[in-house]
Motif scaffolding. Sequence first.
Motif, short mmCIF file in Angstrom:
data_model
loop_
_atom_site.label_atom_id
_atom_site.label_comp_id
_atom_site.label_asym_id
_atom_site.label_seq_id
_atom_site.Cartn_x
_atom_site.Cartn_y
_atom_site.Cartn_z
N LEU A 1 2.31 15.62 9.09
CA LEU A 1 3.25 16.55 9.73
C LEU A 1 4.64 15.94 9.82
CD1 LEU A 1 1.27 18.14 12.72
CD2 LEU A 1 1.78 19.15 10.49
N ALA A 2 4.71 14.65 10.17
CA ALA A 2 6.00 13.98 10.28
C ALA A 2 6.70 13.93 8.93
CB ALA A 2 5.82 12.57 10.84
N SER A 3 5.94 13.65 7.87
CA SER A 3 6.51 13.56 6.52
C SER A 3 7.03 14.91 6.04
CB SER A 3 5.46 13.03 5.54
OG SER A 3 5.01 11.74 5.93
N LEU A 4 6.38 15.99 6.47
CA LEU A 4 6.78 17.34 6.07
C LEU A 4 7.86 17.92 7.00
CD1 LEU A 4 3.26 18.86 5.26
CD2 LEU A 4 5.00 18.09 3.63
N GLY A 5 8.25 17.16 8.00
CA GLY A 5 9.28 17.62 8.93
C GLY A 5 8.79 18.70 9.88
N LEU A 6 7.48 18.68 10.18
CA LEU A 6 6.91 19.72 11.03
C LEU A 6 6.66 19.25 12.47
CD1 LEU A 6 4.32 21.24 8.52
CD2 LEU A 6 6.56 22.14 9.16
N VAL A 7 7.26 18.11 12.83
CA VAL A 7 7.16 17.63 14.21
C VAL A 7 8.47 17.93 14.92
CG1 VAL A 7 6.80 15.64 15.72
CG2 VAL A 7 5.57 15.80 13.55
N PRO A 8 8.48 18.86 15.87
CA PRO A 8 9.73 19.21 16.58
C PRO A 8 10.35 17.99 17.25
CG PRO A 8 8.02 20.82 17.03
CD PRO A 8 7.36 19.69 16.30
N GLY A 9 11.63 17.81 17.02
CA GLY A 9 12.32 16.65 17.57
C GLY A 9 12.41 16.62 19.08
N SER A 10 12.23 17.77 19.73
CA SER A 10 12.35 17.82 21.18
C SER A 10 11.10 17.32 21.90
CB SER A 10 12.65 19.25 21.63
OG SER A 10 11.61 20.13 21.20
N ILE A 11 10.02 17.07 21.15
CA ILE A 11 8.78 16.59 21.78
C ILE A 11 8.91 15.09 22.04
CG2 ILE A 11 6.30 16.23 21.48
CD1 ILE A 11 6.19 18.74 19.83
N PRO A 12 8.78 14.65 23.29
CA PRO A 12 8.92 13.22 23.61
C PRO A 12 7.65 12.45 23.26
CG PRO A 12 8.44 14.47 25.60
CD PRO A 12 8.53 15.48 24.48
N LEU A 13 7.48 12.13 21.97
CA LEU A 13 6.24 11.51 21.49
C LEU A 13 5.94 10.19 22.18
CD1 LEU A 13 6.47 12.23 17.66
CD2 LEU A 13 4.93 13.30 19.31
N ASN A 14 6.93 9.33 22.32
CA ASN A 14 6.70 8.01 22.92
C ASN A 14 6.19 8.12 24.35
OD1 ASN A 14 7.48 6.68 20.60
ND2 ASN A 14 9.62 6.48 21.24
N GLN A 15 6.79 9.03 25.11
CA GLN A 15 6.34 9.22 26.50
C GLN A 15 4.94 9.80 26.56
OE1 GLN A 15 9.24 11.43 28.81
NE2 GLN A 15 10.97 10.37 27.84
N LEU A 16 4.67 10.75 25.68
CA LEU A 16 3.33 11.36 25.66
C LEU A 16 2.26 10.33 25.30
CD1 LEU A 16 4.01 14.78 23.89
CD2 LEU A 16 3.36 14.43 26.28
N VAL A 17 2.54 9.51 24.29
CA VAL A 17 1.57 8.49 23.87
C VAL A 17 1.32 7.49 24.99
CG1 VAL A 17 1.22 6.52 22.33
CG2 VAL A 17 2.05 8.68 21.41
N LYS A 18 2.39 7.06 25.62
CA LYS A 18 2.26 6.07 26.70
C LYS A 18 1.40 6.59 27.84
CE LYS A 18 5.05 3.12 29.73
NZ LYS A 18 6.43 2.77 30.16
N LYS A 19 1.65 7.83 28.27
CA LYS A 19 0.88 8.39 29.38
C LYS A 19 -0.55 8.73 28.98
CE LYS A 19 4.84 10.35 31.88
NZ LYS A 19 5.48 11.58 32.41
#
Length: 315
Positions: A41-59
């Motif tokens: 998904l990331a390679s195809l550009g299908l991950v919305p930039g507004s999603i806080p991935l780092n925070q989500l992964v950490k929690k």
Amino acid sequence: MSSAFKSAIKDPAYLPFVLCALVCLLPQISSPIALVLGFTLASLGLVPGSIPLNQLVKKLLAYSIVGLGFGIQLDSALQASGDNLSLILGSIVFTLLLGGLLTRWLKLDSKLGHMIASGTAICGGSAIAAVAPAIRAESQQTAIALATVFVLNSVALFLFPALGHLLEMSQYQFGIWSAIAIHDTSSVVGAASAYGDEALTVATTVKLARALWIIPLALLSALIFGGDRRKIAIPYFILLYAVAIAIAHYLPEGKAIYEIIFSVAKRTLVLCLFLIGAGITLSKLRQAGAQPLILGVLLWVAIGIGSLLFILNFS
């Protein structure tokens, strides 16, 4: 309701990401598949930039680890940690010393080399996140260290189960090896769960016992590099993990509930691997560069082979 969740409902651009995340909760999806799905998904550009991935992964990782505690027996946890204390300490000291020597040999920045060695020695991104502010590392140095460990951590998720089966390692042996030689807790748990339930129990316990050494490492790093000992991130979820084990041990009447929590925690860890994959981009892989990656690979090979020989001969 968060703004990100509202956007996921209203904006069609979020649909592929949300659907894939939900698919990762199905029992048919393994940790490696989830990682690849996120990366695709990331390679195809299908991950919305507004999603806080780092925070989500950490929690999500913290909550999942605590949930796993309800499925681990206290006696087994104490025995696994105690029996492997010398290996845990020895591997940490060995990796840090070798990292210092290789950093000089490769003529890398000392702070960058120390962060890569710290991530390899203890628990990947968590160790780097704790050490970076303590030694006052620059953001670019931290990013390169994280990218380096991140690449190797992703490879380990696929490589280690295959090697474990090839070498006919027992569940116990593989659990110890993955906890010592794989960087991040998420990939340790992912690789061990793919190998078996006993491997998962051993790996989680030994890895978190290892992660406790983040605190003294960060303090020592601050002293060596003249950093700030007040800016040390303490991984409180490790203490909550121990509390969960104690609750399951001393209140056995809740066994049915604990089993549900444990099962949910294993699935959310797979989702965590999906989110990690969604944060991997080709630019991040290139950002790691040649020399930091060489350092990371050399340290990883050294600790991987060294711990493997020790485990096969003494476990």
